[in-house]
Enzyme design. Structure first.
Site, PDB file in Angstrom:
ATOM      1  N   ARG A   1       0.809  -1.240   0.000  1.00 45.51           N
ATOM      2  CA  ARG A   1       0.000   0.000   0.000  1.00 45.51           C
ATOM      3  C   ARG A   1       0.831   1.273   0.000  1.00 45.51           C
ATOM      4  NH1 ARG A   1      -3.474  -2.930   3.644  1.00 45.51           N
ATOM      5  NH2 ARG A   1      -5.144  -3.825   2.403  1.00 45.51           N
TER       6      ARG A   1
ATOM      7  N   LYS B   1       2.591  11.183 -11.572  1.00 45.95           N
ATOM      8  CA  LYS B   1       1.858  10.156 -12.331  1.00 45.95           C
ATOM      9  C   LYS B   1       2.765   8.936 -12.456  1.00 45.95           C
ATOM     10  CE  LYS B   1      -1.311  12.646 -15.376  1.00 45.95           C
ATOM     11  NZ  LYS B   1      -1.581  13.013 -16.782  1.00 45.95           N
TER      12      LYS B   1
ATOM     13  N   GLU C   1       8.700  17.318 -25.299  1.00 45.69           N
ATOM     14  CA  GLU C   1       7.923  17.721 -24.111  1.00 45.69           C
ATOM     15  C   GLU C   1       8.237  19.172 -23.734  1.00 45.69           C
ATOM     16  OE1 GLU C   1       5.451  16.160 -22.883  1.00 45.69           O
ATOM     17  OE2 GLU C   1       5.694  14.035 -23.347  1.00 45.69           O
TER      18      GLU C   1
ATOM     19  N   LYS D   1       6.042  22.701 -15.773  1.00 44.91           N
ATOM     20  CA  LYS D   1       5.247  21.517 -15.421  1.00 44.91           C
ATOM     21  C   LYS D   1       4.897  21.530 -13.933  1.00 44.91           C
ATOM     22  CE  LYS D   1       4.333  16.772 -15.419  1.00 44.91           C
ATOM     23  NZ  LYS D   1       4.478  15.434 -15.899  1.00 44.91           N
TER      24      LYS D   1
ATOM     25  N   GLU E   1      -5.336  16.127 -11.854  1.00 44.95           N
ATOM     26  CA  GLU E   1      -5.837  16.294 -13.226  1.00 44.95           C
ATOM     27  C   GLU E   1      -7.365  16.362 -13.293  1.00 44.95           C
ATOM     28  OE1 GLU E   1      -3.500  14.627 -16.682  1.00 44.95           O
ATOM     29  OE2 GLU E   1      -5.431  13.700 -17.089  1.00 44.95           O
TER      30      GLU E   1
ATOM     31  N   ARG F   1      -4.611  20.612 -15.385  1.00 45.59           N
ATOM     32  CA  ARG F   1      -3.468  19.744 -15.686  1.00 45.59           C
ATOM     33  C   ARG F   1      -3.617  19.035 -17.030  1.00 45.59           C
ATOM     34  NH1 ARG F   1      -0.103  15.442 -11.924  1.00 45.59           N
ATOM     35  NH2 ARG F   1       1.195  14.727 -13.640  1.00 45.59           N
TER      36      ARG F   1
ATOM     37  N   ASN G   1      -1.415  17.391 -21.547  1.00 47.90           N
ATOM     38  CA  ASN G   1      -1.652  16.313 -22.511  1.00 47.90           C
ATOM     39  C   ASN G   1      -1.811  16.829 -23.935  1.00 47.90           C
ATOM     40  OD1 ASN G   1      -1.890  13.819 -20.817  1.00 47.90           O
ATOM     41  ND2 ASN G   1      -3.327  15.159 -19.769  1.00 47.90           N
TER      42      ASN G   1
ATOM     43  N   HIS H   1      -0.949  14.658 -26.863  1.00 44.85           N
ATOM     44  CA  HIS H   1      -0.842  13.284 -26.361  1.00 44.85           C
ATOM     45  C   HIS H   1      -1.997  12.379 -26.776  1.00 44.85           C
ATOM     46  CE1 HIS H   1       2.456  14.853 -24.047  1.00 44.85           C
ATOM     47  NE2 HIS H   1       2.674  13.699 -23.465  1.00 44.85           N
TER      48      HIS H   1
ATOM     49  N   HIS I   1      -0.294   9.468 -28.176  1.00 41.29           N
ATOM     50  CA  HIS I   1      -0.356   8.148 -27.534  1.00 41.29           C
ATOM     51  C   HIS I   1      -0.916   7.091 -28.484  1.00 41.29           C
ATOM     52  CE1 HIS I   1      -0.137   9.284 -22.973  1.00 41.29           C
ATOM     53  NE2 HIS I   1       1.047   9.091 -23.503  1.00 41.29           N
TER      54      HIS I   1
ATOM     55  N   HIS J   1       8.199   8.007 -27.476  1.00 44.72           N
ATOM     56  CA  HIS J   1       7.105   8.816 -26.920  1.00 44.72           C
ATOM     57  C   HIS J   1       7.152  10.268 -27.412  1.00 44.72           C
ATOM     58  CE1 HIS J   1       4.155  10.336 -24.083  1.00 44.72           C
ATOM     59  NE2 HIS J   1       5.021  11.266 -23.721  1.00 44.72           N
TER      60      HIS J   1
END
Ligand code: GLY
Length: 353
Positions: A117, A139, A181, A219, A229, A233, A237, A240, A244, A259
């Protein structure tokens, strides 16, 4: 290089040479506990020795080596790490250090965030992409069933140390990968930075450390306002949704798309859509198109349906509709913008021709 630190919500990001940083003191409470360092094959060969010889507290650390590459950011590799941690008796008060690029920090952060956890983890990004994006912002994630970062958590790193000294080991394609990026950060929030970046012809040679730091700060500032997000936020993306889909499309093929490279093409298409569907001017679009085309090869499949199927799994979608980010102008990004298949198909056709 000067040092600096700035806070991204509760997770400190420290900038500058690791040897002059607070890294030693942050390790001190773990002196009697277990520490594991996750590396991939590249950082094992080029970065690990520096870390272990530089910091006495790491001399006995468990080293866990992952196979390099996005295709290995999968559950099977997580199982191996959890097995190693379990066999070595790691408990919740021990520490994991992620030393590597985006694959290592994404997977390592995910593994740590759910092991018993939640195990504390420190990110030490070694690639430009890791520094300006993946290792910052909490993330974590792995790919699943061909979809990018389909499984993951928001998990705050204990600390992130950004030492651009590690970039000296970086191959040239990794520079262009991370640079995308930085371009994105400029496009979504800083027109002056965009003007500075597009003067760069030779990315490693002409890219200043201060500019990389500026990208990290952009960022961190956005994440601090919306760590989970819920809204703002999402602008991180930009490029993306389509990026993606392209990355997933080519994953595990003979011509995989890195990427950043996929995001660069995604930004070009989403900028084209921004002219049609938002207020981006044709002049600004042409500046984006010119720079992306001169820096990245446009590897785009003539398969709108295939890409659309991948985009239907995007995490930002709402009510079964694809939602993307669009530019109102360079430096100003809108989120939650609806995209139809027809508009996507047109933008794709324009970019292929
Ligand atoms: N890479 C996008 C984000 O961290 O939100």
């Amino acid at each position: 290089m000067h040092t600096a630190s700035f806070s991204e919500q509760l997770s400190p990001i420290e900038w500058g040479p690791l040897l002059n940083s607070t890294f030693s003191s942050i390790l001190a409470p773990f002196a009697l506990r277990k520490i594991a360092i996750i590396v991939d094959e590249n950082t094992h060969d080029h970065c690990l020795e520096f870390l272990i010889t530089g910091f006495e507290a790491l001399s006995e650390a468990e080293v866990i080596m992952l196979p390099a590459g996005e295709e290995n950011k999968v559950l099977g590799v997580c199982f191996q790490v959890w097995e190693t941690l379990t066999e070595a008796g790691f408990g919740r008060h021990d520490l994991l250090i992620n030393l590597g690029g985006g694959m290592v920090t994404d997977l390592g952060g995910f593994v740590a965030s759910v092991y018993k956890r939640g195990l504390a983890f420190i990110n030490i990004p070694t690639s430009l992409l890791g520094m300006v994006d993946a290792a910052v912002g909490g993330k974590t994630g792995i790919d699943f069933a061909a979809y990018k970062n389909q499984i993951g958590t928001f998990a705050t790193a204990h600390a992130t140390y950004i030492d651009t000294g590690f970039l000296h080991t970086l191959p040239s394609h990794e520079w262009t990968n991370g640079f995308a990026e930085l371009l994105k950060h400029a496009l979504i929030s800083d027109a002056a930075l965009w003007e500075e970046l597009i003067q760069i012809e030779n990315i490693p040679l002409e890219l200043r450390s201060e500019t990389i730091q500026q990208g990290v700060q952009i960022k961190a500032k956005i994440v601090a306002q919306d760590p989970m997000e819920r809204g703002l936020r999402k602008i991180l993306n930009f490029g993306h949704t389509i990026g993606h889909a392209l990355e997933s499309y080519y994953l595990n093929t003979a011509t995989p798309l890195a990427h950043g490279h996929a995001v660069a093409i995604g930004m070009l298409l989403e900028a084209r859509l921004s002219v049609e569907q938002a207020t981006l001017s044709k002049t600004e679009f042409q500046s984006i198109e010119k720079y992306i085309k001169q820096t990245y090869q446009l590897q785009i499949p003539n398969n709108a349906e295939g890409l659309w199927a991948l985009m239907l799994q995007d995490k930002k979608n709402m009510n079964g509709e694809v939602r993307i980010c669009l530019l109102a102008e360079i430096g100003n990004c809108l989120f939650d913008q609806k995209l139809t298949f027809g508009d996507f198909k047109d933008a794709l056709a324009h970019s292929i021709s």
